[in-house]
Design a protein around this motif. Structure first.
Motif, PDB file in Angstrom:
ATOM      1  N   SER A  81       0.834  -1.196   0.000  1.00 24.20           N
ATOM      2  CA  SER A  81       0.000   0.000   0.000  1.00 24.20           C
ATOM      3  C   SER A  81       0.875   1.255   0.000  1.00 24.20           C
ATOM      4  O   SER A  81       2.087   1.175   0.098  1.00 24.20           O
ATOM      5  N   ASN A  82       0.224   2.401  -0.080  1.00 24.08           N
ATOM      6  CA  ASN A  82       0.966   3.663  -0.070  1.00 24.08           C
ATOM      7  C   ASN A  82       1.778   3.789   1.212  1.00 24.08           C
ATOM      8  O   ASN A  82       1.299   3.447   2.277  1.00 24.08           O
ATOM      9  N   GLY A  83       2.984   4.270   1.100  1.00 23.48           N
ATOM     10  CA  GLY A  83       3.821   4.466   2.277  1.00 23.48           C
ATOM     11  C   GLY A  83       4.492   3.196   2.756  1.00 23.48           C
ATOM     12  O   GLY A  83       5.051   3.148   3.845  1.00 23.48           O
ATOM     13  N   ALA A  84       4.443   2.134   1.943  1.00 27.18           N
ATOM     14  CA  ALA A  84       5.046   0.871   2.361  1.00 27.18           C
ATOM     15  C   ALA A  84       6.564   0.887   2.199  1.00 27.18           C
ATOM     16  O   ALA A  84       7.250   0.023   2.718  1.00 27.18           O
ATOM     17  N   GLY A  85       7.080   1.866   1.447  1.00 28.12           N
ATOM     18  CA  GLY A  85       8.534   1.957   1.284  1.00 28.12           C
ATOM     19  C   GLY A  85       9.031   1.529  -0.080  1.00 28.12           C
ATOM     20  O   GLY A  85      10.235   1.435  -0.306  1.00 28.12           O
ATOM     21  N   LYS A  86       8.090   1.270  -0.999  1.00 28.99           N
ATOM     22  CA  LYS A  86       8.493   0.792  -2.330  1.00 28.99           C
ATOM     23  C   LYS A  86       9.335   1.843  -3.056  1.00 28.99           C
ATOM     24  O   LYS A  86      10.415   1.551  -3.555  1.00 28.99           O
ATOM     25  N   SER A  87       8.791   3.070  -3.096  1.00 25.00           N
ATOM     26  CA  SER A  87       9.512   4.115  -3.829  1.00 25.00           C
ATOM     27  C   SER A  87      10.799   4.508  -3.111  1.00 25.00           C
ATOM     28  O   SER A  87      11.800   4.824  -3.753  1.00 25.00           O
TER      29      SER A  87
END
Lengths: 310, 272
Positions: B46-52
């Motif tokens: 989800s958003n904010g999971a650290g992918k980017s």
């Protein structure tokens, strides 16, 4: 003959216009070093001639002086993270004092060492004033066209492409393997180098260097770039590349000088015409800048008016 | 480089933003990830999971607090961003980010190509290079090969993403990072770009990491899938386990691992 002189000045200041075009439009940086580097080139060329160097060598020194000015501004902007406008102002103010020291006074005469006087010498003793003016204009045009050609070619090399991309999309350039700081600094060096070269040629043209020669050069450069763009606005946007931009800046510079000559010659604003030049310059730049907003306002007004009638 | 050296090796990578302030946020926590040459890993979360943030750390946008990143056996953890960019291709979600809008298609491609093939003052475009770019673009049937002198700013988002993809892979990178590169496009275009992506990756045997919000896409693309949450990798799927996985199964696993089920995640991750 007045207009031949205007042409000559237009070409000489055309290099200033190219320099401003490179920082403003190619690099997309508002660089205020202009007046400093113009004066620097102006002073360095005069000092070099006074020290006995050949006029051509004095131009080379001026070019290098401009590079140095651009290097300082670029270094402040990139490595030291000073705001671009402030970085330019800092360099410009610093250069004001340096220029005074280079001239070792408020002004410095070039005398017989002038590039243009050397050219006149080829004409022989019998040459009339008009002949000299025509030769001067041809010399200025040749120099300017040669430099436009060189810079246009440069922007087609790999390094040139990198510099253009830096101004066009810094996000992309940062994510690719291009060193943004380096391309910015190189771009500013070239820009200020050309501006200083313009200053040097003006010193040779008027025969001396003085502290007031550089005042107003920034607004002049802006006006030339903007007038040139207005001239070439009939070309489709997709065809207007850097080469067209360089040519349009020179054309803008020439047209501006012709307008000025016309205004002063015809005494359009009475006896005060010559004094009003900078105001005219500011008005031209302001008018050209507000054209898009004015056009939008006009269109929306027209639409509203038609909607009400319907 | 011996053949068994992993192409990308990330060890114990951690990154905390605003350390010691009220805004302290752990973006990455002890991330370990290894990719062999030719691996194609999809990342969901989800958003904010650290992918980017993971991508930014690999690219050098941020330097990590702890841990190391090795690319093809060399340590790039603290290498300058533009230096490692030579070996990493990255496509962003925003089609505006990857290309220079004021330059023509061929100039953009030349920018990506010449940086590996010539000196700084060599002409960026020659007849030979132009022809090469033309034929490279013609492969993807986007009609772009006839518009080589068009400014990229005049292209659609999908067309710009194709140009970006080609720019990233013209000189074969050691690692290709795809950051939701189809998310800003309409479904038909997104599918077309995904096809082209698969083709490019297969042709060059590229080692690839792809972030996606589309779970279906995550499961069918590439050869393994990882799930991230709160800066850690919470799930890694490979081989048969991944082949048998369904979207519902994945959502189930996700809520189990996360222990807290948010209804919004279902919407976010379904990719519809």
């Amino acid at each position: 003959m007045l207009y031949v002189t205007a042409l000559q000045e237009g070409f000489l200041y055309g290099l200033l216009a190219i320099g401003v075009f490179i920082s403003l439009r190619v690099l997309n940086i508002p660089d205020l070093t202009t007046e400093g580097s113009f004066g620097f080139g102006n002073a360095v060329a005069a000092a070099a001639v006074a020290m006995g160097y050949h006029p051509n060598i004095s131009l080379l020194f001026a070019l290098l002086a401009g590079f140095a000015a651009g290097l300082v501004t670029g270094f402040l902007q990139t490595k030291l993270k000073v705001h671009p406008v402030l970085a330019g102002i800092i360099t410009m103010s610093g250069l004001y004092s340096i220029n005074l020291m280079v001239r070792s006074g408020p002004n410095l005469a070039i005398g017989e060492g002038s590039l243009f006087k050397l050219a006149y010498a080829f004409l022989g003793e019998a040459a009339s004033r008009d002949d000299k003016k025509i030769v001067g204009a041809i010399l200025a045009a040749t120099l300017c066209i040669l430099i436009v050609l060189l810079i246009a070619l440069f922007f087609k090399t790999h390094l040139g492409l990198c510099i253009r991309a830096t101004g066009d999309n810094p996000d992309m350039v940062r994510a690719s393997s291009i060193n943004v700081d380096r391309t910015k600094i190189i771009g500013l060096c070239i820009s200020n180098g050309l501006i200083a070269l313009s200053g040097a040629l003006i010193a040779h043209y008027v025969g001396y260097s003085d502290a007031s020669s550089s005042s107003g050069t920034l607004i002049y450069g802006l006006a030339a770039v903007i007038i040139g763009e207005a001239l070439f606005s009939l070309l489709p946007r997709s065809r207007r590349g850097v080469t067209i931009g360089l040519i349009s800046a020179v054309c803008g510079s020439i047209l501006y000088k012709i307008i000025v000559t016309f205004v002063v010659d015809a005494e359009l604003f009475g006896a005060n015409s010559a004094n009003l030049m900078k105001l005219l310059c500011a008005v031209i730049v302001a008018l050209t800048l507000i054209i898009p907003a004015a056009r939008d306002a006009l269109i929306s007004w027209k639409n509203r008016w038609e909607a009400r009638r319907a | 480089m011996s053949t068994d050296t992993p192409m990308l090796e990330i060890c114990g990578l951690s990154k905390t933003f605003g350390k010691g302030t009220v805004n302290e946020h752990t973006a990455l926590e002890n991330v370990n990830l290894t990719l062999q040459r030719g691996d194609f890993v999809t990342i969901i979360g989800s958003n904010g999971a650290g992918k980017s943030t993971l991508f930014n750390a690999i690219c050098g946008t941020y330097l990590p607090d702890q841990g190391s990143i090795h690319l093809g056996g060399t340590d790039i953890t603290f290498l300058a961003e533009h230096k490692r960019a030579k070996r990493i291709g990255r496509v962003f979600q925003d089609p505006m980010k990857g290309t220079a809008p004021g330059m023509t298609i061929e100039e953009n491609l030349a920018l990506a190509y010449t940086r590996a093939h010539s000196g700084p003052l060599a002409p960026a475009l020659t007849k030979r290079k132009s022809d090469f770019f033309r034929s490279a673009l013609a492969k993807y049937n986007m009609g772009l090969e006839d518009r080589m002198k068009t400014k990229v700013g005049l292209l659609s988002g999908g067309q710009r993403q194709v140009v970006t993809l080609l720019m990233c892979t013209l000189v074969t990178p050691d690692l290709l990072l795809l950051d939701e590169h189809t998310a800003a496009l309409d479904p038909a275009t997104a599918e077309k770009i995904m096809e082209i992506t698969n083709e490019i990756v297969r042709e060059n045997n590229l080692t690839t990491l792809m972030i996606t919000h589309n779970m279906q896409q995550a499961l069918v693309t590439g050869n393994s899938t990882i799930m991230m949450d709160s800066g850690s990798i919470i799930l890694s799927l490979k081989g048969k386990e991944r082949d048998d996985m369904t979207m519902d199964g994945l959502l189930q696993l996700y809520t189990e691992k996360k222990k807290k089920a948010f209804t919004t995640d279902r919407i976010l991750l379904s990719g519809q």
